[in-house]
Design a protein around this motif. Structure first.
Motif, mmCIF file in Angstrom:
data_model
loop_
_atom_site.group_PDB
_atom_site.id
_atom_site.type_symbol
_atom_site.label_atom_id
_atom_site.label_comp_id
_atom_site.label_asym_id
_atom_site.label_seq_id
_atom_site.Cartn_x
_atom_site.Cartn_y
_atom_site.Cartn_z
ATOM 1 N N MET A 86 0.729 -1.246 0.033
ATOM 2 C CA MET A 86 -0.090 0.161 -0.058
ATOM 3 C C MET A 86 0.813 1.145 -0.013
ATOM 4 O O MET A 86 0.644 2.015 -0.926
ATOM 5 C CB MET A 86 -0.907 -0.070 1.075
ATOM 6 N N VAL A 87 2.001 1.093 0.932
ATOM 7 C CA VAL A 87 2.848 2.464 0.809
ATOM 8 C C VAL A 87 3.408 2.536 -0.375
ATOM 9 O O VAL A 87 3.881 3.731 -0.943
ATOM 10 C CB VAL A 87 3.865 2.054 1.965
ATOM 11 N N GLU A 88 3.765 1.511 -1.116
ATOM 12 C CA GLU A 88 4.414 1.619 -2.343
ATOM 13 C C GLU A 88 3.653 2.263 -3.438
ATOM 14 O O GLU A 88 3.911 3.431 -4.403
ATOM 15 C CB GLU A 88 4.644 0.388 -2.857
ATOM 16 N N VAL A 89 2.075 2.062 -3.308
ATOM 17 C CA VAL A 89 1.263 2.715 -4.123
ATOM 18 C C VAL A 89 1.221 4.342 -4.104
ATOM 19 O O VAL A 89 1.298 5.164 -4.701
ATOM 20 C CB VAL A 89 -0.276 2.209 -4.011
ATOM 21 N N THR A 90 1.255 4.488 -2.707
ATOM 22 C CA THR A 90 1.464 5.944 -2.183
ATOM 23 C C THR A 90 2.512 6.700 -2.958
ATOM 24 O O THR A 90 2.646 7.803 -3.369
ATOM 25 C CB THR A 90 1.116 6.138 -0.860
ATOM 26 N N THR A 91 3.870 6.130 -2.436
ATOM 27 C CA THR A 91 5.123 6.761 -2.947
ATOM 28 C C THR A 91 4.987 6.549 -4.119
ATOM 29 O O THR A 91 5.808 7.540 -4.873
ATOM 30 C CB THR A 91 6.128 6.154 -2.099
ATOM 31 N N ASP A 92 4.834 5.688 -5.044
ATOM 32 C CA ASP A 92 4.790 5.647 -6.664
ATOM 33 C C ASP A 92 3.848 6.956 -7.030
ATOM 34 O O ASP A 92 4.565 7.588 -7.994
ATOM 35 C CB ASP A 92 4.221 4.305 -7.168
ATOM 36 N N LEU A 93 3.038 7.126 -6.403
ATOM 37 C CA LEU A 93 2.143 8.295 -6.870
ATOM 38 C C LEU A 93 2.847 9.509 -6.721
ATOM 39 O O LEU A 93 3.096 10.368 -7.392
ATOM 40 C CB LEU A 93 0.713 8.362 -6.366
#
Lengths: 581, 153
Positions: free
Chosen positions: A200-207
């Protein structure tokens, strides 16, 4: 044009100091209506009685729940119950049963907040009055799908969008670091295993990374990407759940601070499990405070919650949540402000003086000169406020006393609802022709060529109301576009006796065939400057079409107002929506 | 790779690498991590002892935000499992309103195993089995053993 002022930022609990440069044009100084309640530091909870910490876990609130809520509010009164209108109950029900849409995009397109006014035009008078005033303060809004995540999604989207509006790649990159460092909070305070949240954090930081790579080269592409991601359910819901975990972990790490506000019988841990962590469970007020405290306050973002309910008054109540020091002084005054519209169990996003958004070309309408002068006055003043966020007290005084700037003045409300909209096109026109926005006739000229005309035209139902005052505008004034010597960045005259028309005196009268110049430079029109004009009350609408129209805002001043054409059975079906939040 | 698949792949690796006792897992289709075949041994001491029960675990595309669905492919006489070709199972952890994305598939499997050992008659979907379980336990156990011999061998 105006230099961004570096604004000292608060340091958050993680030692991440964010040196946001906040361009004034992007972040209007926090103009706080007198009804605002500002907290005094520390964790913020809504102390106003209308902001009860009652949360509704029922995903399908029915009218009885709302009634129950309202009965908990000391300031709620059914004041219209005694006027003998048979269908008042039906009107009240319509207003009470606002249900956000259940279908459509998760995050809707930004649109004029006049749409909210239209939505409530047939509601009871309190809603009508409040929503009629809304567009003056908040020019645009963005609807959020009522799928149980609206508050989380609205705040989350606003977080990214506000980061984008800084226009600063470094800010977004700093947020990648902060979001990653918050994993520590999730593990240590929240007790979550890292494999649960790392995707989930990866999705946030990717954005955040993708936005960072676009923000300076192609801000429009960045905005489009943000909307696209937030409308992709898998991505959007993943980010929302990341926010839930952050809020839940923040609570676990600061339980003594918040536990007094938590009504869950199972206490902090039960509240986390039963309210914050279940998927699609709508955010309550404590949850919103937690989210703001963990996500927004540390980077100096403030949130103004605009509370649209049936409490008495003609304007919405607002609550500002922001980082403050021990004395209640905001630690980041003039910093970015996020506006959220709260209706019982639902959140949408509001905007003030936002950058221009694409508007549909509509047939041009004729504007009255007097209105245009007022708009110019307003937009110019607003511009001044925007560009100097740190000393807005002076400007604010000017704002409140300017005849053209309503704030909450009935004058402006009863005549037109678009003054704040007008600033955007003006901002755009400044670059090419600064003086044009200072001339009382320029909007008429620019209306033929700039987006402002389409913005205005989106109110096609309203300008006609002023037809009794109007004279046709001359379509263009090519001459004054050459007069670019007047500084764009002028401060407005702080005293109300300085009419905006003062600044037109350098323009030869021959170029001012509009009534603005009829009385000389200093008194161009009785509609602009006669002292009594502001107190004459609403314009009388003489044509039968608008006399009876619900667009006729003069109705709002009549406590017995009731749209005569409305009939609950024969007319449009009531919106039937099942779920909120 | 979609984030749901990432998460499922991780969980699959965990279950395959350290399978709970009495539970075997393999994918229905090697190219699709969303459908799992599960073979569960009847717990010792229960009327299901000695049986091998096939289950299908389906992970939705929005997993972990929606709970997995689990059903018995082998018929089983149990208060919390429908006694039909669907074999739908009622278990608290998988109810949409109770599901939390922080729950693991591993814990779903062990919860299912526990449900075999200890039925929850108050939350039953097969009411006749629940009635017998509550009022005539020896009869229930005898029938459950018979069905286990008949279907789960």
């Amino acid at each position: 044009m105006f230099q961004p002022q570096a604004t000292p930022f608060s340091f958050n609990a993680y030692g991440v100091g964010v040196g946001l440069s906040a361009p004034g044009a992007e972040y209007p100084a926090a103009f706080q209506p007198s009804s605002s309640v500002t907290d005094n530091g520390g964790p913020t909870l809504f102390r106003d009685p209308i902001f009860t910490t009652h949360y509704n876990q029922n995903p399908n609130p029915n009218p009885n729940n709302h009634r129950h809520n309202h009965n908990n509010h000391p300031r709620q009164r059914y004041t219209m119950a005694d006027n003998g209108m048979n269908d008042m109950d039906a009107q009240e029900a319509l207003a009470r049963e606002f249900q956000p849409p259940l279908e459509g995009p998760l995050v809707g397109e930004k649109k004029s907040s006049a749409a909210i006014t239209a939505e409530y035009a047939r509601a009871d008078p309190i809603y009508v009055a409040k929503t009629a005033n809304l567009p003056q303060t908040y020019s645009h809004y963005r609807p959020i799908l009522g799928d149980g995540n609206c508050g989380w999604r609205a705040a989350g989207f606003s977080y990214f969008e506000t980061l984008l509006r800084t226009g600063d790649k470094a800010v977004l990159e700093t947020e990648v670091a902060r979001m990653t460092s918050l994993n520590n909070l999730l593990t240590v305070s929240g007790g979550f295993e890292s494999w649960i949240f790392e995707d989930m954090v990866e999705v946030t930081t990717d954005l955040l990374r993708d936005l960072a790579s676009l923000v300076q080269t192609s801000p429009q592409a960045a905005s489009a990407l943000l909307e696209e991601r937030f409308n992709t359910p898998e991505i959007s819901n993943t980010i929302v759940y990341h926010l839930r975990l952050l809020a839940s972990s923040w609570l676990a790490g600061h339980r003594t601070t918040y536990q007094g506000y938590i009504e869950d019988v199972a206490g902090v841990d039960g509240y986390r499990k039963n309210v914050l962590e279940p998927v699609d469970n709508e955010i309550d007020h404590v949850g919103m405070v937690l989210l703001i405290d963990v996500l927004l306050k540390p980077i100096g973002f403030a949130v103004e919650i605009v509370y649209l309910d049936r409490s008495e008054g003609t304007s919405v109540n607002t609550h500002i949540l922001q980082s403050e020091d021990a004395n209640g002084v905001p630690t980041n005054p003039g910093g970015p402000m996020i506006y959220l519209l709260y209706r019982p169990s639902h959140y949408d996003i509001l905007y003030k003086d936002s950058p221009p958004i694409p508007v549909q070309p509509l047939p041009q309408v004729i504007h009255t000169p007097s209105l245009q002068v007022q708009r110019v006055a307003f937009s110019q003043q607003q511009h001044s406020v925007q560009s100097t966020p740190m000393d807005f007290n002076l400007d604010l005084h000017g704002l409140l006393t300017m005849p053209g700037f309503g704030g909450g003045l009935p004058l402006q409300q009863s005549h037109h609802g678009f003054s704040t909209h007008y600033t955007s096109p003006i901002d755009r026109t400044y670059a090419a022709s600064p003086i044009s926005s200072m001339s009382p006739i320029s909007p008429g000229a620019s209306s033929a060529t700039t987006p402002s005309s389409t913005t205005m035209a989106s109110y096609s139902a309203q300008p006609m109301m002023n037809s009794s005052l109007s004279k046709p505008m001359v379509a263009s004034h090519p001459a004054y576009t050459q007069n670019t010597t007047i500084p764009v960045h002028s401060h407005l005259p702080p005293h109300p006796s300085h009419p905006p028309a003062l600044q037109t005196h350098s323009i030869p009268p021959s170029e001012l065939p509009s009534p603005s110049s009829a009385g000389g430079s200093f008194r161009p029109s009785k509609y602009e400057w006669e002292a009594g004009w502001a107190h004459e009350g609403p314009v009388q609408f003489l044509t039968s079409t608008f006399k009876n129209s619900h667009y006729n805002t003069a109705h709002y001043n009549n406590p017995n107002f009731q749209p005569e054409e409305w009939s609950p059975d024969a007319d449009d079906p009531l919106p039937t929506r099942k779920r909120s939040g | 790779m979609a984030s749901s698949q990432k998460r499922i792949t991780k969980e699959l690796a965990e279950v395959l690498g350290n399978p709970p006792e009495g539970i075997a897992v393999n994918l229905v289709d090697e190219g699709n991590v969303h459908n799992w075949n599960i073979v569960m041994d009847g717990p010792e001491g229960s009327p299901y002892e000695g049986g091998k029960f096939k289950l299908l675990l389906v992970l939705p595309t929005d997993y972990p935000f929606k709970p997995p669905k689990i059903s018995f492919k082998t018929r089983i006489w149990h208060p919390n499992v429908t006694f039909d070709e669907h074999g739908s199972m009622c278990i608290g952890i998988l109810k949409p309103e109770a599901w939390k994305p922080s729950s693991k598939i591993m814990s779903v499997l062990t919860a299912t195993q526990n449900l075999l050992a200890e039925p929850v008659p108050d939350d039953a979907v097969e009411t006749s089995a629940a009635e017998k379980f509550k009022n005539d336990r020896p009869l229930f156990n005898r029938e459950a053993r018979e069905y286990t011999r008949k279907y789960a061998k």
